[in-house]
Design a protein around this motif. Structure first.
Motif, mmCIF file in Angstrom:
data_model
loop_
_atom_site.group_PDB
_atom_site.id
_atom_site.type_symbol
_atom_site.label_atom_id
_atom_site.label_comp_id
_atom_site.label_asym_id
_atom_site.label_seq_id
_atom_site.Cartn_x
_atom_site.Cartn_y
_atom_site.Cartn_z
ATOM 1 N N ARG A 117 52.188 48.326 19.280
ATOM 2 C CA ARG A 117 51.668 47.805 20.609
ATOM 3 C C ARG A 117 51.389 46.195 20.094
ATOM 4 N NH1 ARG A 117 47.000 45.861 22.473
ATOM 5 N NH2 ARG A 117 46.426 46.452 24.611
ATOM 6 N N GLU A 118 50.573 45.854 19.026
ATOM 7 C CA GLU A 118 50.377 44.649 18.800
ATOM 8 C C GLU A 118 51.663 43.582 18.561
ATOM 9 O OE1 GLU A 118 47.334 43.430 19.418
ATOM 10 O OE2 GLU A 118 46.868 45.496 19.840
ATOM 11 N N SER A 119 52.640 43.961 17.841
ATOM 12 C CA SER A 119 53.729 43.273 17.510
ATOM 13 C C SER A 119 54.486 43.312 18.575
ATOM 14 C CB SER A 119 54.542 43.785 16.292
ATOM 15 O OG SER A 119 55.124 45.162 16.577
ATOM 16 N N GLU B 249 51.546 42.447 31.863
ATOM 17 C CA GLU B 249 50.020 42.643 32.338
ATOM 18 C C GLU B 249 49.661 43.982 32.206
ATOM 19 O OE1 GLU B 249 48.227 41.361 36.079
ATOM 20 O OE2 GLU B 249 48.690 39.495 35.414
ATOM 21 N N GLY B 250 50.531 44.597 32.832
ATOM 22 C CA GLY B 250 50.460 46.328 32.839
ATOM 23 C C GLY B 250 50.300 46.709 31.370
ATOM 24 N N ALA B 251 51.157 46.253 30.546
ATOM 25 C CA ALA B 251 51.430 46.785 29.177
ATOM 26 C C ALA B 251 50.044 46.343 28.303
ATOM 27 C CB ALA B 251 52.384 46.089 28.570
ATOM 28 N N GLU B 252 49.561 44.977 28.681
ATOM 29 C CA GLU B 252 48.194 44.937 27.892
ATOM 30 C C GLU B 252 46.876 45.688 28.458
ATOM 31 O OE1 GLU B 252 49.375 40.149 27.202
ATOM 32 O OE2 GLU B 252 48.569 40.915 28.992
ATOM 33 N N GLU B 253 47.186 46.012 29.643
ATOM 34 C CA GLU B 253 45.996 46.964 30.265
ATOM 35 C C GLU B 253 45.988 48.188 29.799
ATOM 36 O OE1 GLU B 253 46.000 46.072 34.660
ATOM 37 O OE2 GLU B 253 45.775 44.107 34.210
ATOM 38 N N ASP B 254 47.301 48.825 29.863
ATOM 39 C CA ASP B 254 47.222 50.312 29.645
ATOM 40 C C ASP B 254 48.788 50.507 28.806
ATOM 41 O OD1 ASP B 254 47.498 53.304 29.101
ATOM 42 O OD2 ASP B 254 46.785 53.472 31.380
ATOM 43 N N PHE B 255 48.612 50.468 27.472
ATOM 44 C CA PHE B 255 49.806 50.301 26.670
ATOM 45 C C PHE B 255 50.547 51.777 26.702
ATOM 46 C CE2 PHE B 255 52.771 49.808 22.749
ATOM 47 C CZ PHE B 255 53.430 48.683 23.384
ATOM 48 N N GLU B 256 49.465 52.603 26.652
ATOM 49 C CA GLU B 256 50.042 54.127 26.504
ATOM 50 C C GLU B 256 50.744 54.457 27.673
ATOM 51 O OE1 GLU B 256 47.494 57.274 25.326
ATOM 52 O OE2 GLU B 256 46.717 55.966 23.621
ATOM 53 N N ALA B 257 50.400 54.081 28.738
ATOM 54 C CA ALA B 257 50.976 54.406 30.199
ATOM 55 C C ALA B 257 52.116 53.687 30.221
ATOM 56 C CB ALA B 257 49.943 54.071 31.507
ATOM 57 N N PHE B 258 52.220 52.454 29.874
ATOM 58 C CA PHE B 258 53.544 51.442 29.752
ATOM 59 C C PHE B 258 54.378 52.090 28.851
ATOM 60 C CE2 PHE B 258 55.880 48.169 27.602
ATOM 61 C CZ PHE B 258 56.260 47.385 28.822
#
Length: 173
Positions: free
Chosen positions: A18-20, A39-48
């Motif tokens: 996630r972070e990298s 934006e979507g990845a930052e909000e909900d990385f699991e869903a992304f």
């Protein structure tokens, strides 16, 4: 989930990086001046991540997305388009890839594409088309290092074919 390998390898998108991933893709967006699709990845990385796993339909064809990672370090993305549309046959091709800015010029793209070609065989492709901007010398070198044969230019992109036949596969093992 098992700890990711420290040896760089292609894996399905994973939350372990996630972070990298976010840092690398933010740097890539800043370098390219592209829009902010993160934006979507930052909000909900699991869903992304879940949306990118498995075979997806993009560009009108089935596609598989892989991330090139070393442990928890995200290095880049490789996408395999399982078929070509007339548009992709001109520009885009079967495989798209990129390496985040901090990891460029270290041989990762060449190794990532080589691993991606093995995955292309796995989806039944015998020959793949890759394209790159006519002025993208680093990508041209990556494609040529993986057996690319130049086949002209369309829509400002150089076209290269790579034969994935059994003879080539056995030479590389």
């Amino acid at each position: 989930m098992d700890a990711p390998s420290r040896t760089p390898c292609l894996v399905p998108p994973t939350t372990a990086v996630r972070e990298s991933f976010l840092a690398g893709e933010r740097a890539d967006l800043a370098a390219s001046g592209s829009g902010d699709w993160l934006e979507g990845a930052e909000e909900d990385f699991e869903a992304f991540v879940a949306e990118r796993r498995g075979v997806q339909r993009r560009w009108g064809v089935p596609c598989t997305t892989y991330w090139y990672v070393s442990g928890e370090d995200y290095i880049g993305t490789l996408i395999i388009r399982h078929r070509l549309t007339p548009e992709l046959a001109e520009a885009g091709g079967h495989v798209g890839y990129h390496v985040v800015p901090a990891r460029r010029r270290q041989g990762h793209a060449t190794r990532m594409l080589a691993a991606g070609l093995a995955e292309c065989r796995g989806v039944g492709l015998e020959r793949v088309l890759l394209t790159c901007a006519a002025d993208n010398e680093p990508s041209r070198r990556v494609i040529l290092a993986n057996g690319g044969v130049h086949d002209g230019r369309a829509r400002g992109e150089d076209r290269f074919w790579i034969d994935l036949g059994i003879e080539r596969a056995s030479r590389n093992t």
